[in-house]
Design a protein around this motif. Structure first.
Motif, mmCIF file in Angstrom:
data_model
loop_
_atom_site.group_PDB
_atom_site.id
_atom_site.type_symbol
_atom_site.label_atom_id
_atom_site.label_comp_id
_atom_site.label_asym_id
_atom_site.label_seq_id
_atom_site.Cartn_x
_atom_site.Cartn_y
_atom_site.Cartn_z
ATOM 1 N N UNK A 79 92.836 91.683 23.060
ATOM 2 C CA UNK A 79 92.913 90.242 23.345
ATOM 3 C C UNK A 79 93.733 90.061 24.621
ATOM 4 N N UNK A 80 93.299 89.163 25.482
ATOM 5 C CA UNK A 80 94.022 88.952 26.730
ATOM 6 C C UNK A 80 95.179 87.976 26.560
ATOM 7 N N UNK A 81 94.999 86.982 25.711
ATOM 8 C CA UNK A 81 96.036 85.966 25.502
ATOM 9 C C UNK A 81 96.030 85.584 24.028
ATOM 10 N N UNK A 82 96.563 86.443 23.150
ATOM 11 C CA UNK A 82 96.430 86.224 21.711
ATOM 12 C C UNK A 82 97.171 85.014 21.176
ATOM 13 N N UNK A 83 98.116 84.476 21.946
ATOM 14 C CA UNK A 83 98.963 83.400 21.443
ATOM 15 C C UNK A 83 98.546 82.007 21.899
ATOM 16 N N UNK A 84 97.427 81.919 22.607
ATOM 17 C CA UNK A 84 97.035 80.621 23.133
ATOM 18 C C UNK A 84 95.534 80.567 23.326
#
Length: 395
Positions: A79-84
């Motif tokens: 995932x490149x940006x798992x938190x957003x």
């Protein structure tokens, strides 16, 4: 804006060369199918680093990248940006082998709740992104995956409105990204650059009502060539057709130096692909007829040769030699080429602009994802269907 993007980004294309055709017809050969993998996500594009193929895109509202070898074996999946919520929409590889993937993200935490009145920035599938991403994707996202690793580093640049990145290019001096951003009256073309440390410069907006940028070239003198489509006056150059393809030169201080517009009355045009050799690919829609345009420009943006081909999809160019599109009609220079159904076709050109080779992916490959290359693999083509992604080479 929805109607504007719909008209601009339907790309399909009948061979009408402006140069003299080669006397001997070219036999169409088969592209070499390297591997096929299942496709369960929204793939936006791919890049090639040595013998590794990196595919990127968005699954639901999360961006991803995964790497495979030429046997279809997955090497890593991240995932490149798992938190957003985020989208990954463009990619490039620099001379050091670092992978750069660009897109949009939200710097709000936690994820904002979508309202019933929210409308996507990309309602007409300018690129392969989900229909459900929210309008708070107003930060440019730039992920660096250092050579030999699978650990993305995220750099961001907050903007005042939702932004959609459509193309990226990288060289030893930095990275440049283009796309579009929402404006009060529609859309503005968007340009922003960064250095290798992820420090962004000031963005430049081009147009205010109906402009989109789809390709960018970095030149050794620090200038940029950006291409796309517009139906408004730019740089003092007025609209010629319904929508014009535009080629714009930008100085290293973010000043527009020149604007070249397409000159087809009543046509809807777009330059969606551009290379450092200024080989451009795009669409021409006139009435019910849709064509792909492939044009080689000089350094002063004068066309040196051009073709149009009947097609049903986008047109990708590579170097000064290759064009990849979905053909749906006869091409006079090709022997026995009159497909009954659309087929992905790769053409090669010689230094005079004559067609020198033709390679088909076959009848089951009607959607093209991209065109890239590496020293190790040569030219690589990607096609997609609802079920699978197919990777081809010229080998």
């Amino acid at each position: 804006m929805k109607r504007f993007l719909t008209l601009v980004l339907i790309s399909t294309l009948v061979a009408t060369p402006s140069t003299q055709a080669a006397p001997k017809k070219i036999a169409v050969k088969a592209l070499n199918l390297v591997t096929t993998i299942s496709n369960k996500e929204e793939v936006a594009g791919f890049v090639v680093s040595a013998k590794t193929i990196i595919i990127f895109g968005t699954s639901v509202d999360k961006s991803f990248a995964h790497a495979i070898d030429t046997n279809g074996q997955e090497l890593w999946n991240i995932p490149l940006d798992p938190n957003s919520p985020s989208i990954a929409s463009a990619g490039a590889v620099d001379s050091a082998g670092n992978i750069w993937i660009a897109g949009s993200t939200s710097l709000l935490r936690p994820k904002p709740t979508l309202s019933a009145t929210s409308t996507p920035l990309n309602p007409d599938a300018l690129i392969n992104t989900p229909d459900s991403f929210n309008p708070d994707l107003s930060a440019v996202a730039l992920w660096k995956i250092p050579s030999g690793t699978s650990n993305p580093i995220l750099y961001t640049a907050q903007q005042s409105a939702p932004v959609l990145i459509t193309a990226i290019t990288a060289d030893k001096n930095g990275i440049s990204l283009v796309g579009l951003t929402q404006s009060a009256k529609g859309s503005s073309g968007f340009v922003i650059s960064a250095n290798a440390l992820g420090d962004f410069g000031k963005p430049q907006l081009i147009g205010a009502i109906s402009t989109v940028l789809d390709a960018v070239v970095r030149h050794s003198d620090g200038t940029l060539t950006v291409t796309g489509a517009s139906s408004e006056t730019l740089g003092g150059k007025k609209l010629v057709g319904s929508i014009d393809g535009v080629v714009i030169k930008i100085s290293k201080t973010n000043t527009i130096l020149s604007v070249v517009r397409s000159s087809a009355p009543k046509a809807e045009r777009n330059w969606g692909s551009a290379t450092s050799a200024l080989l451009l690919g795009g669409s021409v829609v006139t009435g019910v007829k849709t064509e792909s345009a492939v044009t080689k420009f000089s350094n002063s943006y004068a066309p040196t040769w051009t073709y149009r081909f009947a097609s049903t999809g986008p047109t990708f160019t590579l170097g000064s030699t290759y064009a990849f599109f979905v053909s749906k009609g006869a091409i006079p220079q090709l022997n026995n080429w009159a497909p009954k159904s659309p087929q992905a076709l790769l053409l090669t050109f010689d230094t005079k602009g004559l067609i020198s080779g033709a390679f088909s992916a076959g009848i089951n490959h009607r959607e093209i994802v991209g065109l890239s290359s590496s020293k190790e693999l040569g030219v690589v083509c990607l096609t997609a269907s609802a079920e699978a992604i197919s990777i081809f080479t010229l080998g």
